[in-house]
Design a protein around this motif. Sequence first.
Motif, PDB file in Angstrom:
ATOM      1  N   PRO A 125      87.797 -19.695  49.678  1.00  0.00           N
ATOM      2  CA  PRO A 125      88.824 -19.280  50.636  1.00  0.00           C
ATOM      3  C   PRO A 125      90.166 -19.025  49.941  1.00  0.00           C
ATOM      4  O   PRO A 125      90.526 -19.726  48.979  1.00  0.00           O
ATOM      5  CB  PRO A 125      88.938 -20.469  51.595  1.00  0.00           C
ATOM      6  N   LEU A 146      86.320 -12.133  46.446  1.00  0.00           N
ATOM      7  CA  LEU A 146      86.328 -12.180  47.910  1.00  0.00           C
ATOM      8  C   LEU A 146      85.010 -11.694  48.486  1.00  0.00           C
ATOM      9  O   LEU A 146      84.475 -10.662  48.056  1.00  0.00           O
ATOM     10  CB  LEU A 146      87.445 -11.278  48.459  1.00  0.00           C
ATOM     11  N   ARG A 176      86.213 -11.829  53.829  1.00  0.00           N
ATOM     12  CA  ARG A 176      87.547 -12.247  53.368  1.00  0.00           C
ATOM     13  C   ARG A 176      88.371 -11.043  52.926  1.00  0.00           C
ATOM     14  O   ARG A 176      89.577 -10.989  53.156  1.00  0.00           O
ATOM     15  CB  ARG A 176      87.433 -13.263  52.238  1.00  0.00           C
ATOM     16  N   GLN A 217      89.859  -9.342  55.906  1.00  0.00           N
ATOM     17  CA  GLN A 217      90.899 -10.136  56.579  1.00  0.00           C
ATOM     18  C   GLN A 217      92.230 -10.108  55.840  1.00  0.00           C
ATOM     19  O   GLN A 217      93.258 -10.466  56.403  1.00  0.00           O
ATOM     20  CB  GLN A 217      90.430 -11.593  56.727  1.00  0.00           C
ATOM     21  N   CYS A 218      92.208  -9.679  54.572  1.00  0.00           N
ATOM     22  CA  CYS A 218      93.447  -9.632  53.780  1.00  0.00           C
ATOM     23  C   CYS A 218      94.334  -8.475  54.222  1.00  0.00           C
ATOM     24  O   CYS A 218      93.841  -7.391  54.529  1.00  0.00           O
ATOM     25  CB  CYS A 218      93.124  -9.446  52.299  1.00  0.00           C
TER      26      CYS A 218
END
Length: 168
Positions: free
Chosen positions: A58, A72, A76, A79-80
């Motif tokens: 994470p 990632l 993930r 979501q960045c």
Amino acid sequence: EKATQTSFLNRIEELLISDIRLIILRCHSLKKSEFLDLAAMVDEMCSRRNSTCMLNMPLAWLNAYPEANLHLSANRLMQCREKPQDLRGLLGASCHNKKEVSWANEMGIDYMLLSPVAETPSHPKAESLGWQQFKEIATHASMPVYALGGLDRDDLDIAITNGAQGVA
């Protein structure tokens, strides 16, 4: 547990001896402290062998290991909002489609794993890309792309022919 960890570290050492130059440590079942302890050991092993250790963890854990190289997952990555400002190492990502590749380009990712090329036991329900679709998606990437999913070293030539830097 200790025997399992020793066996795991021995396998990492075997891979490094066999000339593997990049290891992605992914252990989603471990707690933060356990993962970071293991990461420090694997990172040190990789350093001794002139290899790179990428941590699939994470983003929130980066503050505890700011010198880490970060890998990632596709979730993930999506979501960045931007490349992590406190990241000192490399940034890699897993991608499965053009949308994720496009976002990886925007984020300035250093490399990507594009998968799954073929059927793989680790993701039995995932639809395989096949080489034609892999090549078409890989052409949109602005960074080195590594083919992943049901592949091994014997697939290196076909991977390169289809736009990959190598196989994972």
